[in-house]
Design an enzyme around this catalytic site. Structure first.
Site, PDB file in Angstrom:
ATOM      1  N   ALA A  66       0.872  -1.177   0.000  1.00 58.52           N
ATOM      2  CA  ALA A  66       0.000   0.000   0.000  1.00 58.52           C
ATOM      3  C   ALA A  66       0.906   1.225   0.000  1.00 58.52           C
ATOM      4  O   ALA A  66       2.062   1.160   0.438  1.00 58.52           O
ATOM      5  CB  ALA A  66      -0.882  -0.021   1.243  1.00 58.52           C
ATOM      6  N   GLY A 111       0.610  -4.980   0.952  1.00 56.31           N
ATOM      7  CA  GLY A 111      -0.576  -5.072   0.097  1.00 56.31           C
ATOM      8  C   GLY A 111      -0.333  -5.876  -1.177  1.00 56.31           C
ATOM      9  O   GLY A 111      -1.279  -6.425  -1.751  1.00 56.31           O
ATOM     10  N   GLU A 114      -0.733  -9.395  -0.151  1.00 58.32           N
ATOM     11  CA  GLU A 114      -2.162  -9.585   0.130  1.00 58.32           C
ATOM     12  C   GLU A 114      -2.969  -9.696  -1.170  1.00 58.32           C
ATOM     13  O   GLU A 114      -3.895 -10.495  -1.270  1.00 58.32           O
ATOM     14  CB  GLU A 114      -2.671  -8.428   0.999  1.00 58.32           C
ATOM     15  N   GLU A 134       4.665  -4.872   7.382  1.00 59.07           N
ATOM     16  CA  GLU A 134       3.929  -3.760   8.005  1.00 59.07           C
ATOM     17  C   GLU A 134       4.452  -3.365   9.375  1.00 59.07           C
ATOM     18  O   GLU A 134       4.420  -2.191   9.741  1.00 59.07           O
ATOM     19  CB  GLU A 134       2.431  -4.103   8.101  1.00 59.07           C
TER      20      GLU A 134
HETATM   21  N1  CO8 Z   1       4.557   3.116  -0.998  1.00 55.87           N
HETATM   22  C1  CO8 Z   1       4.937   4.265  -1.594  1.00 55.87           C
HETATM   23  N2  CO8 Z   1       6.076   4.378  -2.302  1.00 55.87           N
HETATM   24  C2  CO8 Z   1       6.860   3.285  -2.394  1.00 55.87           C
HETATM   25  C3  CO8 Z   1       6.516   2.059  -1.797  1.00 55.87           C
HETATM   26  C4  CO8 Z   1       5.294   1.989  -1.072  1.00 55.87           C
HETATM   27  N3  CO8 Z   1       4.857   0.868  -0.493  1.00 55.87           N
HETATM   28  N4  CO8 Z   1       7.496   1.167  -2.063  1.00 55.87           N
HETATM   29  C5  CO8 Z   1       8.410   1.819  -2.801  1.00 55.87           C
HETATM   30  N5  CO8 Z   1       8.042   3.095  -3.000  1.00 55.87           N
HETATM   31  C6  CO8 Z   1       8.744   4.134  -3.746  1.00 55.87           C
HETATM   32  C7  CO8 Z   1       9.929   4.678  -2.976  1.00 55.87           C
HETATM   33  O1  CO8 Z   1       9.519   5.653  -2.032  1.00 55.87           O
HETATM   34  C8  CO8 Z   1      10.787   5.228  -4.090  1.00 55.87           C
HETATM   35  O2  CO8 Z   1      10.257   6.476  -4.479  1.00 55.87           O
HETATM   36  P1  CO8 Z   1      11.261   7.717  -4.797  1.00 55.87           P
HETATM   37  O3  CO8 Z   1      12.078   7.243  -5.983  1.00 55.87           O
HETATM   38  O4  CO8 Z   1      10.330   8.833  -5.124  1.00 55.87           O
HETATM   39  O5  CO8 Z   1      12.099   7.914  -3.582  1.00 55.87           O
HETATM   40  C9  CO8 Z   1      10.534   4.254  -5.227  1.00 55.87           C
HETATM   41  O6  CO8 Z   1       9.322   3.574  -4.918  1.00 55.87           O
HETATM   42  C10 CO8 Z   1      11.631   3.217  -5.373  1.00 55.87           C
HETATM   43  O7  CO8 Z   1      11.804   2.592  -4.126  1.00 55.87           O
HETATM   44  P2  CO8 Z   1      13.241   2.491  -3.386  1.00 55.87           P
HETATM   45  O8  CO8 Z   1      14.114   3.628  -3.773  1.00 55.87           O
HETATM   46  O9  CO8 Z   1      12.978   2.288  -1.937  1.00 55.87           O
HETATM   47  O10 CO8 Z   1      13.807   1.166  -4.076  1.00 55.87           O
HETATM   48  P3  CO8 Z   1      14.807   0.109  -3.450  1.00 55.87           P
HETATM   49  O11 CO8 Z   1      15.207  -0.799  -4.552  1.00 55.87           O
HETATM   50  O12 CO8 Z   1      15.873   0.778  -2.668  1.00 55.87           O
HETATM   51  O13 CO8 Z   1      13.900  -0.722  -2.394  1.00 55.87           O
HETATM   52  C11 CO8 Z   1      11.930  -1.871  -1.641  1.00 55.87           C
HETATM   53  C12 CO8 Z   1      12.813  -1.486  -2.847  1.00 55.87           C
HETATM   54  C13 CO8 Z   1      12.701  -2.840  -0.743  1.00 55.87           C
HETATM   55  C14 CO8 Z   1      10.687  -2.555  -2.176  1.00 55.87           C
HETATM   56  C15 CO8 Z   1      11.584  -0.583  -0.834  1.00 55.87           C
HETATM   57  O14 CO8 Z   1      11.050   0.364  -1.733  1.00 55.87           O
HETATM   58  C16 CO8 Z   1      10.573  -0.802   0.254  1.00 55.87           C
HETATM   59  O15 CO8 Z   1      10.921  -1.310   1.298  1.00 55.87           O
HETATM   60  N6  CO8 Z   1       9.309  -0.394   0.017  1.00 55.87           N
HETATM   61  C17 CO8 Z   1       8.276  -0.448   1.008  1.00 55.87           C
HETATM   62  C18 CO8 Z   1       7.774  -1.862   1.171  1.00 55.87           C
HETATM   63  C19 CO8 Z   1       6.713  -1.926   2.257  1.00 55.87           C
HETATM   64  O16 CO8 Z   1       6.980  -1.630   3.409  1.00 55.87           O
HETATM   65  N7  CO8 Z   1       5.504  -2.321   1.866  1.00 55.87           N
HETATM   66  C20 CO8 Z   1       4.383  -2.471   2.791  1.00 55.87           C
HETATM   67  C21 CO8 Z   1       3.634  -1.196   2.885  1.00 55.87           C
HETATM   68  S1  CO8 Z   1       2.396  -1.282   4.158  1.00 55.87           S
HETATM   69  C22 CO8 Z   1       1.126  -2.126   3.434  1.00 55.87           C
HETATM   70  O17 CO8 Z   1       1.192  -2.588   2.339  1.00 55.87           O
HETATM   71  C23 CO8 Z   1      -0.099  -2.268   4.303  1.00 55.87           C
HETATM   72  C24 CO8 Z   1      -1.277  -2.867   3.543  1.00 55.87           C
HETATM   73  C25 CO8 Z   1      -2.531  -2.706   4.338  1.00 55.87           C
HETATM   74  C26 CO8 Z   1      -2.951  -1.272   4.411  1.00 55.87           C
HETATM   75  C27 CO8 Z   1      -4.110  -1.055   5.300  1.00 55.87           C
HETATM   76  C28 CO8 Z   1      -4.563   0.382   5.235  1.00 55.87           C
HETATM   77  C29 CO8 Z   1      -5.063   0.922   6.493  1.00 55.87           C
END
Ligand code: CO8
Length: 260
Positions: A66, A111, A114, A134
């Site tokens: 998400a 997400g 999921e 999360e």
């Molecule tokens: N949301 C928003 N932006 C994201 C997300 C995300 N989940 N994942 C990556 N991005 C963005 C980064 O911010 C970055 O943007 P920018 O270039 O503008 O800085 C771009 O994508 C590229 O990402 P990275 O530079 O971080 O790329 P890396 O290769 O270094 O890392 C990863 C890749 C490991 C995937 C890393 O991006 C990461 O850890 N992402 C987050 C993963 C995460 O924590 N996902 C779970 C989110 S919580 C969730 O899904 C809850 C679901 C239920 C919600 C319920 C609602 C109430």
């Protein structure tokens, strides 16, 4: 459909839905979820579409979760509404009366994991990384992760993955039943299409009732599940496809199913 972040394409009876928000690794914001829900609705309504594949655009991510930037500003009420939107969208996939295959081409986190779990079958690229991170963010899975992961891999493994927030590779995911097959990245879409095309050639009502029997059966005790199976088995005999399938076998010809 051809939305801002979600597009669909047809190959015979197979619809491929692609989530394309590559600058954010295909993260799910409310707009992406709304378009995804519309894509699923169109697929469900289109009688000529028999199987759907869901994948992510680009080489890096299926869906990296998400949208964290969007969630960072949410109030309690808004977070609840966002969880409802994600859950109802994913439930529409699970409840679709036709099979949906996740082709996991890269990160499937939060997400994204999921979403994949709401699909009927998961095929992963060798490069995929899957997990529920999360608790790194101070929240819990909210799009069905605590429920579907435990049902898929068991209570202990689900707790290990969710409590530790560790993302596992595709081979490890296959070992615990989180994905059903692992293939080289350049073969992912062809393998998914091959399986989808194979399923699309089968009797559609029978496939649909088999999906319902398996899914509802897992929510109830064995005896109730068996009774439900028997009722759906009998229902097959109200279809032309049952007569066609059996006639074709006995006449040693290929069956031509109409989905009725
Ligand atoms: N949301 C928003 N932006 C994201 C997300 C995300 N989940 N994942 C990556 N991005 C963005 C980064 O911010 C970055 O943007 P920018 O270039 O503008 O800085 C771009 O994508 C590229 O990402 P990275 O530079 O971080 O790329 P890396 O290769 O270094 O890392 C990863 C890749 C490991 C995937 C890393 O991006 C990461 O850890 N992402 C987050 C993963 C995460 O924590 N996902 C779970 C989110 S919580 C969730 O899904 C809850 C679901 C239920 C919600 C319920 C609602 C109430």
């Amino acid at each position: 459909m051809n939305g801002e972040f979600v597009r669909t394409a047809r190959d015979g009876a197979v619809t491929t839905l692609t989530i394309d928000r590559q600058p954010a690794l295909n993260a799910l914001n409310p707009k992406v979820l709304e378009e995804l829900r519309e894509g699923v609705r169109e697929f469900t309504a289109d009688r000529s579409a028999r199987v759907m594949i869901i994948t992510g655009a680009g080489e890096r991510a299926f869906v990296a979760g998400a949208d964290i930037a969007a969630m960072s500003k949410m109030s309690v009420r808004e977070a609840g509404a966002f969880a409802d939107l994600g859950q109802s969208t994913f439930s529409a996939i699970e409840d679709a009366p036709k099979p949906v295959i996740a082709a996991i081409n890269g990160y499937a986190l939060g997400g994204g994991c999921e979403l994949a779990m709401a699909c009927d079958i998961r095929i992963a690229s060798e490069k995929a990384k899957i997990g529920q991170p999360e608790v790194n963010l101070g929240v819990i899975p909210g799009f069905g992760g605590t429920q579907r992961l435990a049902r898929l891999v068991g209570r202990g493994k689900a707790k290990e993955l969710i409590f530790s927030a560790v993302a596992i590779d595709a081979a490890s995911a296959e070992k615990i039943g989180l994905v059903d097959a692992v293939v080289p990245p350049d073969q992912l879409m062809s393998k998914a299409l091959e399986l989808a095309t194979l399923i699309a050639a089968k009797a559609p009502v029978a496939v649909s009732l088999a999906k319902a029997a398996i899914d509802r059966g897992l929510d109830v005790d064995l005896r109730t599940g068996l009774a439900h199976e028997a009722a759906l088995f009998a229902e097959c005999f109200s279809t032309n496809d049952q007569r066609e399938g059996m006639d074709a076998f006995l006449s040693k010809r290929k069956a031509e199913f109409k989905g009725k």
